[in-house]
Design a protein around this motif. Structure first.
Motif, PDB file in Angstrom:
ATOM      1  N   TYR A   1       0.837  -1.229   0.047  1.00 33.59           N
ATOM      2  CA  TYR A   1       0.030  -0.150   0.045  1.00 33.59           C
ATOM      3  C   TYR A   1       0.943   1.326  -0.100  1.00 33.59           C
ATOM      4  CZ  TYR A   1      -3.878  -2.968   0.953  1.00 33.59           C
ATOM      5  OH  TYR A   1      -4.943  -3.870   0.780  1.00 33.59           O
TER       6      TYR A   1
ATOM      7  N   TYR B   1      -6.059   5.349  11.526  1.00 31.94           N
ATOM      8  CA  TYR B   1      -6.172   5.373  13.004  1.00 31.94           C
ATOM      9  C   TYR B   1      -5.276   6.368  13.526  1.00 31.94           C
ATOM     10  CZ  TYR B   1      -7.382   0.946  10.948  1.00 31.94           C
ATOM     11  OH  TYR B   1      -8.211   0.203  10.061  1.00 31.94           O
TER      12      TYR B   1
ATOM     13  N   TRP C   1      -8.692   8.995   5.978  1.00 32.86           N
ATOM     14  CA  TRP C   1      -9.826   8.454   6.466  1.00 32.86           C
ATOM     15  C   TRP C   1      -9.956   6.834   6.745  1.00 32.86           C
ATOM     16  CZ3 TRP C   1     -13.805   4.773   4.276  1.00 32.86           C
ATOM     17  CH2 TRP C   1     -13.408   4.449   3.258  1.00 32.86           C
ATOM     18  N   ALA C   2      -9.052   6.142   6.303  1.00 33.09           N
ATOM     19  CA  ALA C   2      -8.599   4.716   6.573  1.00 33.09           C
ATOM     20  C   ALA C   2      -7.740   4.517   7.627  1.00 33.09           C
ATOM     21  CB  ALA C   2      -8.373   4.089   5.194  1.00 33.09           C
TER      22      ALA C   2
ATOM     23  N   MET D   1      -2.806  -3.032  17.287  1.00 32.75           N
ATOM     24  CA  MET D   1      -3.956  -3.816  16.334  1.00 32.75           C
ATOM     25  C   MET D   1      -4.249  -5.036  17.204  1.00 32.75           C
ATOM     26  SD  MET D   1      -4.547  -2.246  13.692  1.00 32.75           S
ATOM     27  CE  MET D   1      -4.055  -0.917  12.778  1.00 32.75           C
ATOM     28  N   PRO D   2      -5.298  -5.417  17.717  1.00 31.10           N
ATOM     29  CA  PRO D   2      -5.692  -6.461  18.200  1.00 31.10           C
ATOM     30  C   PRO D   2      -5.551  -7.868  17.520  1.00 31.10           C
ATOM     31  CG  PRO D   2      -7.651  -5.329  17.948  1.00 31.10           C
ATOM     32  CD  PRO D   2      -6.730  -4.453  17.288  1.00 31.10           C
TER      33      PRO D   2
END
Lengths: 356, 426
Positions: free
Chosen positions: A74, A99, A96-97, A223-224
């Motif tokens: 990406y 965190y 917007w994608a 990240m879980p």
């Protein structure tokens, strides 16, 4: 056997064409040097929102294998240049994608260059840009941000001036000569050559030492794993009266609403129309602004029935996101002074802001 | 079923239980009444829609208390079921053929949201041509998406499995939707002998639906199904995968409990095996083909042939351990697919591909012959089953490990230059 990437960070929609031209033309020029290349539009940014920080990359590689590896990411690695199309993006970027708000120089390779189109000096920009553990270069290409639209090619030379500056700061990723040769085959090739040379000459380089710059407050989101996530795609909701700390939105803003509280007639229209619920009622019936979550859409300024009450002012003249009604409460005259100072520094409010 | 019969069924069922002569769709409706389903959404399409008729009669007669919403399309119908389930209501949906397809988007989000909606698929050929007859392709279209899938053989099994499906799907360890498939015409529209239980054993077997802290309610502020990107999707898929893996144990547990509570029910939760003890040859199929398959096996056994039948009941989760154990020592296997998968392995059907893959790790594998039969509602006869067994035996004797798919009951030559274009290179 290597690949290098140019990250073009831009304002969604308004500068998408600009970023597209820069990345593609860089690759075409590199092909003239028998290099391999491709462009990567960061997928999570699409569909873009007006003004939201977004990225496109040009990847230039010495060989096909190095290129292939980068084309399935990406965000390609080894970002040797981050080209920033609007200097207010230096305050941080939040797709917007994503965190949270990320520093503009987060992925800059050690020793890389942050190239910013700006009228500000390095010291002013370094108030916003976090320090890095290694030295890096801050390059400033003097100019105003170029805003267009999805269907508009804004033929103001920003694209070719930026490419010229990139050729100067990358030291061999793609040469000025190749860019000129590439531009010669296009319409207005002579004008393009002129713009490339202008950018090449005009860019100002400033060495930034390790540790120089603003405090780095960026904390990556943890990240879980699949056993920690709630099942059924359930996430906790934002409670009524609270705001989403994981999505601030302010980095989308190129201008912010500045309110003349003395002129406010307490009609509540701004409070009603704000799509992000950024207007906070004060005890006396004014509306303070939550600048953390204001995306700068300008609907409030357009809707305000009182001339000169809500005005959109260039984001570049502000530091921080603190609400300003407190200043007004303590001393209305001091607040008016602050407002006048910001307006003067910005050269007045942004005219016709938000009218498309 | 007439109104009078329905009333009689309701009254009798309230006492203890009763024997009824009802269709597969009626049997499912009876189970929905017994399960005290809260929200039913429907959109008419043959052959599943008999269940809508039966349920609306029961509601009108005061035998069932539920919201019955007739939507304007399958897509809306399935969304209604999904959202009802999300707020804590036990929900039921259903369709057939292209109707099921039309709601596909709503179906996949129901499973990805892990909502235990139960669906009835009255299996029907996909259009075109407009055909009412059974093919299994409709329900099979969701086979990869996290739906539990079951094929029933009888109306009794339809009633029992509806209760079982709610129990399994709503189990906290599973929380996946379940589609119950029923062959169009042969089950949906034929009346069979069915034992309808009373409410007491059902209450003992099926606990109330409890979505726990996932229930969408103002007292429980949660956000459901936000936009996920590459940072989250794979973990969510893994959770569904884990749920499907856990489903096997829950199905076994619930099936055993069904036997305990109702005093009847299958020994093996996953497959229905018939005379497989010393079988040298086996046929495998799903749905009502089992009815004739078993009769054919009896006939062939009477003629001294060692043949058995295996009916796959749960297609998801797929009964890989059972099939491997059952087919160990079997010389030849014929797979009867009432579906197609054009261009797939050996040009066989979906069941063939799955069974063949399940047997691949076995040290010695039987000859596996793919068959396609009964498409579009064409009858599959005892003679057809015998023919398939003959072919399987013949190919097994020849040691044909790469058997080409055989169509049974199709008009036209079995071999033709226009068909055998791939011979030698398949």
């Amino acid at each position: 056997m290597s690949a290098g990437a140019v990250d073009v960070t831009y304002r969604g929609v308004f500068q998408k064409n600009l970023a597209g031209v820069i990345t593609k033309e860089l690759v075409k020029a590199a092909r003239r040097e028998d290099k391999f290349g491709g462009t990567v539009a960061r997928y999570g940014d699409s569909p873009e929102r007006n003004g939201i920080p977004a990225k496109q990359f040009a990847v230039i590689a010495s060989d096909m294998a190095s290129l292939q590896v980068e084309m399935t990411k990406y965000e390609p690695d080894n970002v040797v240049v981050v080209a920033v199309m609007d200097d207010t993006l230096a305050k941080g970027i939040e797709s917007w994608a994503w965190y949270g708000v990320r520093p503009i120089n987060l992925n800059l390779a050690p020793g890389g260059t942050l190239l910013v189109i700006s009228r500000q000096d390095p010291a002013a920009l370094l108030k916003w840009i976090p320090r890095r553990p290694q030295p890096w270069t801050l390059a400033i290409l003097p100019g105003e941000p170029s805003f267009g639209g999805l269907w508009v090619y804004n033929d103001d030379g920003t694209d070719y001036r930026t490419m010229g500056a990139i050729a100067r700061v990358t030291d061999g990723l793609v040469s000025l000569e190749s860019l000129i040769a590439q531009a010669a085959g296009t319409r207005d090739g002579g004008k393009r050559e002129q713009q490339l040379r202008e950018g090449y000459e005009a860019v100002q380089l400033h060495q930034v030492a390790a540790g120089e710059g603003a405090e780095d407050t960026y904390v990556p989101v943890q990240m879980p794993d699949w056993t920690q996530m709630r099942e059924g795609l359930v996430v906790p909701a934002v409670e009524v009266g609270r705001t989403n700390e994981l999505f601030m939105k302010y980095t989308t803003r190129t201008a912010r609403p500045l309110i003349k509280f003395d002129a406010c007639v307490k009609c509540q229209i701004c409070y009603t129309v704000c799509p992000d619920e950024c207007f906070i009622p004060t005890p006396e019936g004014h509306y303070d602004v939550n600048y953390d979550h204001c995306c700068g859409c300008g609907i409030c300024a357009q809707s305000c029935p009182v001339s000169g009450c809500i005005e959109m002012v260039n984001e570049a003249v502000f530091d921080g996101n603190e609400p300003l009604h407190g200043v007004y409460e303590r001393d209305p005259a001091a607040y008016e002074e602050l407002r006048a100072e910001k307006l003067a520094k910005a050269g007045g409010p942004v005219p016709h802001y938000g009218i498309y | 079923m007439t109104t009078m019969e329905t009333r009689a069924a309701g009254t009798a069922a309230a006492a203890a239980g009763s024997e009824e002569i009802i269709t597969g769709c009626d049997a499912v409706a009876q189970a929905l009444r017994l399960a005290d389903v809260d929200v039913l959404a429907g959109y008419p399409i043959r052959p599943y829609d008999s269940v809508m008729t039966a349920v609306s009669k029961m509601i009108a007669n005061g035998q069932m208390d539920a919201e019955f919403i007739v939507a304007e399309s399958e897509h809306s119908q399935f969304e209604i079921g999904k959202h009802a389930s999300l707020v804590g209501a036990r929900a039921f949906i259903g369709s057939s053929g292209v109707g099921w397809m039309y709601g596909m988007e709503a179906l996949v989000v129901t499973s990805s949201l892990r909502l235990p909606v139960i669906a009835l698929v009255g299996n029907r050929a996909l259009d075109d041509p407009g055909a009412f007859g059974v093919e299994h392709n409709d329900a099979l279209m969701v086979r990869d998406t996290g739906w539990l899938l079951y094929w029933v053989e009888s109306a009794q099994e339809a009633l029992d499995t509806t209760l079982l499906a709610y129990r399994v799907a709503e189990d906290k360890r599973v929380m996946l939707p379940c589609a119950l498939s029923m062959d169009g015409a042969f089950l949906t529209h034929s009346q069979h002998i069915v034992q309808v239980p009373g409410p007491a054993p059902v209450a003992e077997f099926l606990p109330p639906y409890d979505l726990g802290d996932r229930r969408f309610h103002p007292d429980n502020p949660v956000s459901i199904a936000p936009q996920f990107n590459e940072d989250w999707v794979m973990e969510a898929r893994r959770q569904a995968d884990a749920a499907m893996r856990r489903a096997r144990g829950v199905i076994a547990e619930a099936t055993a409990d069904f036997r305990r509570v109702f005093g009847r029910g299958p020994d093996d939760p996953f497959v229905d095996t018939y005379r497989m003890e010393d079988a040298e040859y086996a046929l495998i199929g799903m749905g009502t083909v089992g009815l004739v398959g078993k009769v054919a096996v009896d006939r062939m056994r009477a003629a001294g042939r060692r043949v058995g039948f295996v009916r796959v009941k749960w297609f998801r989760p797929f009964p890989r351990p059972e099939l491997r154990a059952l087919l160990r020592g079997v010389k030849g296997v014929g797979i009867v697919d009432r579906d197609y998968s054009f261009g797939s392995n050996a040009h066989g059907g979906v069941l063939y591909t799955e069974v063949a893959a399940a047997l691949y790790p076995e040290p010695t594998r039987p000859v596996i012959v793919p068959f396609i039969a009964g498409l579009g509602g064409r009858e599959v006869s005892v003679e057809n089953i015998e023919e398939m067994t003959d072919i399987t035996e013949e190919l097994t004797a020849r040691g044909e490990l790469d058997a080409s798919c055989q169509w049974i009951g199709v008009r036209g030559p079995a071999s033709d230059p226009r068909y055998d274009v791939e011979r030698g290179a398949r």
